[in-house]
Design a protein around this motif. Structure first.
Motif, PDB file in Angstrom:
ATOM      1  N   CYS A 135       0.777  -1.214   0.017  1.00  0.00           N
ATOM      2  CA  CYS A 135       0.132   0.121  -0.115  1.00  0.00           C
ATOM      3  C   CYS A 135       0.819   1.156  -0.004  1.00  0.00           C
ATOM      4  O   CYS A 135       2.188   1.349   0.287  1.00  0.00           O
ATOM      5  CB  CYS A 135      -0.995  -0.289   1.349  1.00  0.00           C
ATOM      6  SG  CYS A 135      -1.813   1.496   1.917  1.00  0.00           S
TER       7      CYS A 135
ATOM      8  N   THR B 228       1.117   3.706   1.962  1.00  0.00           N
ATOM      9  CA  THR B 228       1.414   3.877   3.297  1.00  0.00           C
ATOM     10  C   THR B 228       2.776   2.887   3.572  1.00  0.00           C
ATOM     11  O   THR B 228       3.722   3.771   4.181  1.00  0.00           O
ATOM     12  CB  THR B 228       0.380   3.423   4.385  1.00  0.00           C
ATOM     13  OG1 THR B 228      -0.645   4.027   4.218  1.00  0.00           O
ATOM     14  CG2 THR B 228       0.891   3.606   5.676  1.00  0.00           C
TER      15      THR B 228
ATOM     16  N   HIS C 273       0.832  -3.890   6.387  1.00  0.00           N
ATOM     17  CA  HIS C 273      -0.214  -3.809   7.184  1.00  0.00           C
ATOM     18  C   HIS C 273      -1.423  -4.299   6.798  1.00  0.00           C
ATOM     19  O   HIS C 273      -2.543  -3.680   7.027  1.00  0.00           O
ATOM     20  CB  HIS C 273      -0.153  -2.341   7.929  1.00  0.00           C
ATOM     21  CG  HIS C 273      -0.774  -1.564   6.460  1.00  0.00           C
ATOM     22  ND1 HIS C 273       0.344  -0.824   5.844  1.00  0.00           N
ATOM     23  CD2 HIS C 273      -1.740  -1.176   5.699  1.00  0.00           C
ATOM     24  CE1 HIS C 273      -0.131  -0.172   4.830  1.00  0.00           C
ATOM     25  NE2 HIS C 273      -1.298  -0.125   4.851  1.00  0.00           N
ATOM     26  N   GLU C 274      -1.581  -5.199   5.741  1.00  0.00           N
ATOM     27  CA  GLU C 274      -2.576  -5.809   5.179  1.00  0.00           C
ATOM     28  C   GLU C 274      -2.249  -7.197   4.887  1.00  0.00           C
ATOM     29  O   GLU C 274      -2.119  -7.936   3.899  1.00  0.00           O
ATOM     30  CB  GLU C 274      -2.989  -5.320   3.875  1.00  0.00           C
ATOM     31  CG  GLU C 274      -2.799  -3.963   3.709  1.00  0.00           C
ATOM     32  CD  GLU C 274      -3.117  -3.347   2.251  1.00  0.00           C
ATOM     33  OE1 GLU C 274      -2.912  -2.268   1.869  1.00  0.00           O
ATOM     34  OE2 GLU C 274      -3.344  -4.305   1.232  1.00  0.00           O
TER      35      GLU C 274
ATOM     36  N   CYS D  62      -7.307  -2.912   4.159  1.00  0.00           N
ATOM     37  CA  CYS D  62      -6.791  -1.605   4.352  1.00  0.00           C
ATOM     38  C   CYS D  62      -7.570  -0.666   3.402  1.00  0.00           C
ATOM     39  O   CYS D  62      -8.176   0.018   3.697  1.00  0.00           O
ATOM     40  CB  CYS D  62      -5.218  -1.392   3.990  1.00  0.00           C
ATOM     41  SG  CYS D  62      -4.757   0.171   4.181  1.00  0.00           S
TER      42      CYS D  62
ATOM     43  N   ARG E  77      -4.594  -3.812  -6.766  1.00  0.00           N
ATOM     44  CA  ARG E  77      -3.553  -3.947  -5.607  1.00  0.00           C
ATOM     45  C   ARG E  77      -2.711  -4.977  -6.032  1.00  0.00           C
ATOM     46  O   ARG E  77      -2.636  -5.899  -6.697  1.00  0.00           O
ATOM     47  CB  ARG E  77      -4.307  -4.401  -4.323  1.00  0.00           C
ATOM     48  CG  ARG E  77      -5.446  -3.660  -3.896  1.00  0.00           C
ATOM     49  CD  ARG E  77      -4.860  -2.204  -3.403  1.00  0.00           C
ATOM     50  NE  ARG E  77      -4.516  -2.200  -1.824  1.00  0.00           N
ATOM     51  CZ  ARG E  77      -4.319  -1.311  -1.260  1.00  0.00           C
ATOM     52  NH1 ARG E  77      -4.218   0.049  -1.739  1.00  0.00           N
ATOM     53  NH2 ARG E  77      -3.824  -1.272   0.068  1.00  0.00           N
TER      54      ARG E  77
HETATM   55 ZN   LIG Z   1      -2.703   0.288   3.454  1.00  0.00          ZN
END
Ligand SMILES: [Zn+2]
Ligand SMILES: [Zn+2]
Ligand SMILES: [Zn+2]
Ligand SMILES: [Zn+2]
Ligand SMILES: [Zn+2]
Ligand SMILES: [Zn+2]
Ligand SMILES: [Zn+2]
Ligand SMILES: [Zn+2]
Lengths: 354, 354, 354, 354
Positions: free
Chosen positions: C48, C50, C71-72, C160, C349
């Protein structure tokens, strides 16, 4: 384009008496319209339980008689009162007549958007003559503009049944994927509620009786689960089973008896919402106070809708996502329609042609 | 600072039996505390109608017995279970015990903030031992931190009666200057409701009986209007008269009988909200379905409050704007307090000292 | 089932440096887990924007280094810390790791449901090691249970991008049939936003560039209108044209630059809502104060989501109504994925396999 | 009771030119009133920054010229247009004129209660002649009835400054005891905001400059904390200190420059609300996108108010809980008042007598 002096109309002379179909009922003439008023030549009109209450006079609020009933009509504006300022509609526009025939737009309730509770409200086919006639007098600020993409017959049903369930669903505080229980899902209000609920991304538990209604709800309208009350002993347990033990997030209850309310408080999840939209003459909300409080249940009365609700409900239907299932009949059969309504024999809606 | 093995406690051996005041009730020892648990030495505890229901066992949900009742206590943390992670309180902190003794903070209802309806909820003095003892076991995540500026006695009453009426008022959908009707305004819940309502800028119609309660509500608490139900024949008309004919915008109904609900639907303005907070053992919501729907009334059950509601209610009281009217008694008089509660003879709240 | 001592992991030694793919990164062992902690063996992890910020260290809040990003992630619980009380998950459960790795469930923000703003929050792959490794330590109360009906790869992206746009849409104050504008509709967040918006009954204006994205948005995801920003000079006028001159009711803006915000205030209808979800390192909200006020526009920051939002977003995807478009790559290609992300070259993604 | 042909009026011939005080400005005569219109003989009128913008013509939306400015007047209905139906006011009633002179009550925004954004809106003293004259033409559905208990001078200021801050506070999503920051607390809008906030039970941080304003806010109006921006270097830190480190829950920002917005995003608590009510000609919302999103801040534009907001704001003031601090001057001094306003030299409000 000339407006006749007389017309066909279904008239109730006194509550409790039979409806009379007349051929010579007077038509309000354009020069009799006050500022803000308009005349609408109707294409068709729906028939609704409320009309039956008007005819029986069994509600706590008495209807005005003699009365032309009917409150779900669609037609064309044929005249607008002289000295009307800033009319949002013009002669030739297709418009709808709904239960709230007039609201002042000025009193506290109107200012807050609760036009249904206007201090000077006039109710179509109840306190002012309604849509069981060829020409109805209405108000330019209150008629609902009908967009392309929907027939007058479908729009008529949306204007009462559709608006009522749409507003109730909108106020039920749900998020997408929540479960909503719809007792009477195969009926006039219910079959529209199933569809509006699906538009909002809800999962629907359709509750009704019989294979025909099952097929309507599940196969045609896309409900997610079916409960046949004629076969299921314990509806509360069945709703809980379907929802993984937790209960429905919301219910829209149109029932004429107390039982539907008692039951809904039981099958709703904690924090759930019971939207009450039925208007039975006498029944009481016999739910348990203990469980209403203990489960943080919200029981919210929702009465038809305001102008914005009507426009939203009609526009969604005009987008093709909500379809009305109705039967067409001529106006003169109104008395028989009342009989069938009283016996619960009507599937979907009945729309009368003029 | 050393924790005794035994203590004074009021124990119900079986529902329906008298409370026994014991001197040798065991104290849970620090090394018996599980992770997340704590032990609180109580300063005092309130007594509430709910305790009476626990003792009688007349609610639809049975209490666990033998039981130490009580669910409105304030005291000091004296021990925290080994292996407790990230405790928001430490030994020595003043904290409150409320009706919701434990919620998992994890289930759907907890995640949505409805901790009162936690799937694994424990209820103080009902399904887990409560505050009618000198030492109570609780949970570090659930106890309510008590700020400076409020006595333990006052905080105890706020933790149940205060939280309940505060949350109800917060959810009533009012704007400042709206009229709220408070039946039972001079009682334990009511006298706090009057004050929280005034903090929110509402106009209060206090409904209760007798000169003493009139003086409390009007002269001490600042209610805007008074209705003495022992003298006023038609409360509905009187509420309407006070509100300029339009009815109250909201009501907080604590009544144990159906009548208070029926009445409130009648005296509320269209679009008004009836907050239902009482938990009578058997009564039904006998309001008219017709008028609930027709007037767009919202009947909303509100059951105590979550941790945030408790903190907010206590903080407002600690700011000096809400004062608790209570009588102090020793724990051993609990049985007599129950008798008086049952007869409706208690004015304000009773707080027991240990 | 035995847990290895070392594992593959992508480690950032210092912000601004390249990611190192290691084979011998230590695995936290079950006996090192504190109460409330768990160990998850990951199936896969999303990547991501982030993560790119974490690696660059260009956000106003610095990441902890050395750091394992990500974080996913979705995987299986393989161990739970000793002395953990009341865990909602057990060994063997499939669970997800999201941006909020830990929240205390106790502070003011947690009590209000704003777990993302917990005073003691830990952020996956930012302030605590994340999902770019085979085994990640997490917390039993915070992991997201993953239901049947969705692949781990799809669930990872929902945790996310999906949660972020779902919550934003849920808070946008729309009613069904309202128009929502989605700049970046063909991207990682955008293509999920289109689908969640359709689930809610909204009409979608997809704004993005190129024929491939047009086909994705219009033909595969069912957007109602398309604006190609590479071809349309005046996006504001085009949004107004599509919406009958009145403007969109809401917009979800993920843009990294100020322009998207300025534009949205212009193309929104009066009373409309701009949901801001992007987290650019430095850009300012350069909208006109005059028109924000004059048009009663609400600009609402919405930052990822809480546990309930995550569960709702995942459940909707598991129902089949939201599909993730992703490309699978091995973990060791992370550096190249960062390069492509930085250049805006990723469609949909990217999900890494372990 | 006879209506003169000419009157005193302050006329702007062209934007940017000086105001001319005339003695022979024509008065619209009763027989010139259209249906729905009325004529009001004014007692007094407030002066507001907006009037200065009208006179300068520096807003993005141009005023109509030649123009009589003014939009906060109170007076008496002296005539109602022939053929007006269902007027809520009658000749002799005391009424107020506010910024929204006319809204159609029919378009989408009106139906939703956002009358300020009516598609056919007329703005007093901007697009239709306003209150800087002895007789103003208005509309019966739009004038605000003024109750007993408030002077015409006070009501005039409430109708613009009061309504604006009242509505903003009402929409700020606060609960009682929350902290609201009020930059400019000692000014025309600010001193009313302090009082409305106190009525709602909020804790107020008054931000302004100088001992006189400190005394007004703290000693007379009951603010809870004071920040003198002329002495405090770091307002953000000071707001955080006052609120126990957590920041304010809400702010009502009237500032004409970007700085107030940037600052508010910084001193607001996570989940807080920034109500934007100022209408500067050119400034941008220069807040950080990162922190607006990361802190879940809601920046909500709020533009004056609708009829219901006006009635609520006036009624609260009439109850005695909000007092207007104003200076009385004759109409002919308008030009000097503009000069002082432009220099920020006006404390409280200025009200002109006719
Ligand atoms: Zn994310
Ligand atoms: Zn009907
Ligand atoms: Zn009205
Ligand atoms: Zn209690
Ligand atoms: Zn729970
Ligand atoms: Zn927290
Ligand atoms: Zn003004
Ligand atoms: Zn309008």
């Amino acid at each position: 384009n000339s407006i006749p002096k007389v017309q066909k109309a279904a008239v109730i002379a006194k509550t409790g008496e039979k409806v009379q179909i007349k051929d010579d009922h007077p038509v309000k003439q354009p020069d009799q319209l006050k500022p803000g008023e308009c005349l609408v030549r109707l294409h068709c009109t729906g028939v609704c339980h409320t009309d039956l209450h008007a005819s029986l006079g069994d509600w706590p609020i008495p209807p005005s008689v003699p009365l032309v009933g009917g409150h779900e009509g669609v037609g064309e504006v044929v005249a607008i009162g002289k000295n009307t300022m800033g009319s949002p509609v013009k002669v030739g526009d297709r418009v709808g007549i709904k239960w709230v025939a007039y609201s002042c737009l000025n009193c506290e309730q109107c200012r807050k958007g609760l036009e249904q509770n206007c201090a000077d409200v006039k109710l179509s086919g109840y306190t002012t003559d309604g849509t069981f006639q060829q020409y109805v007098q209405s108000w330019v600020n209150i008629v609902t503009p009908i967009p392309e993409g929907i027939s007058s017959e479908a729009a008529a049903s949306v204007l009462c049944a559709g608006v009522t369930v749409y507003r109730a669903l909108k106020q039920a505080g749900t998020v997408p994927n929540d479960w909503v229980a719809l007792p009477g899902a195969g009926g006039g209000l219910g079959h529209l509620a199933v569809q509006y609920a699906k538009v909002m991304g809800l999962r629907v538990i359709a509750i009704d009786g019989g294979e025909e209604k099952r097929r309507l709800c599940m196969d045609m309208l896309g409900a997610d689960a079916w409960i046949d009350f004629t076969e299921t002993k314990d509806i509360v347990s069945e709703v809980k089973r379907i929802t993984g033990g937790r209960g429905a997030n919301a219910a829209v209850v149109t029932a004429a008896s107390s039982g539907g309310y008692t039951q809904a408080v039981d099958y709703l999840r904690e924090g759930g919402t019971l939207m009450a939209v039925g208007l039975p003459a006498k029944a009481q909300l016999n739910a348990s106070i203990f469980f209403t409080v203990f489960k943080n249940i919200c029981i919210r009365g929702s009465y038809v809708g305001n102008r914005q609700d009507a426009i939203e409900a009609v526009n969604i239907a005009a987008s093709g996502r909500v379809k009305v299932h109705y039967t067409s009949k001529p106006l003169k059969e109104l008395e028989r329609v009342y009989e069938d309504l009283g016996k619960g024999k009507i599937a979907g809606r009945v729309v009368l042609t003029m």
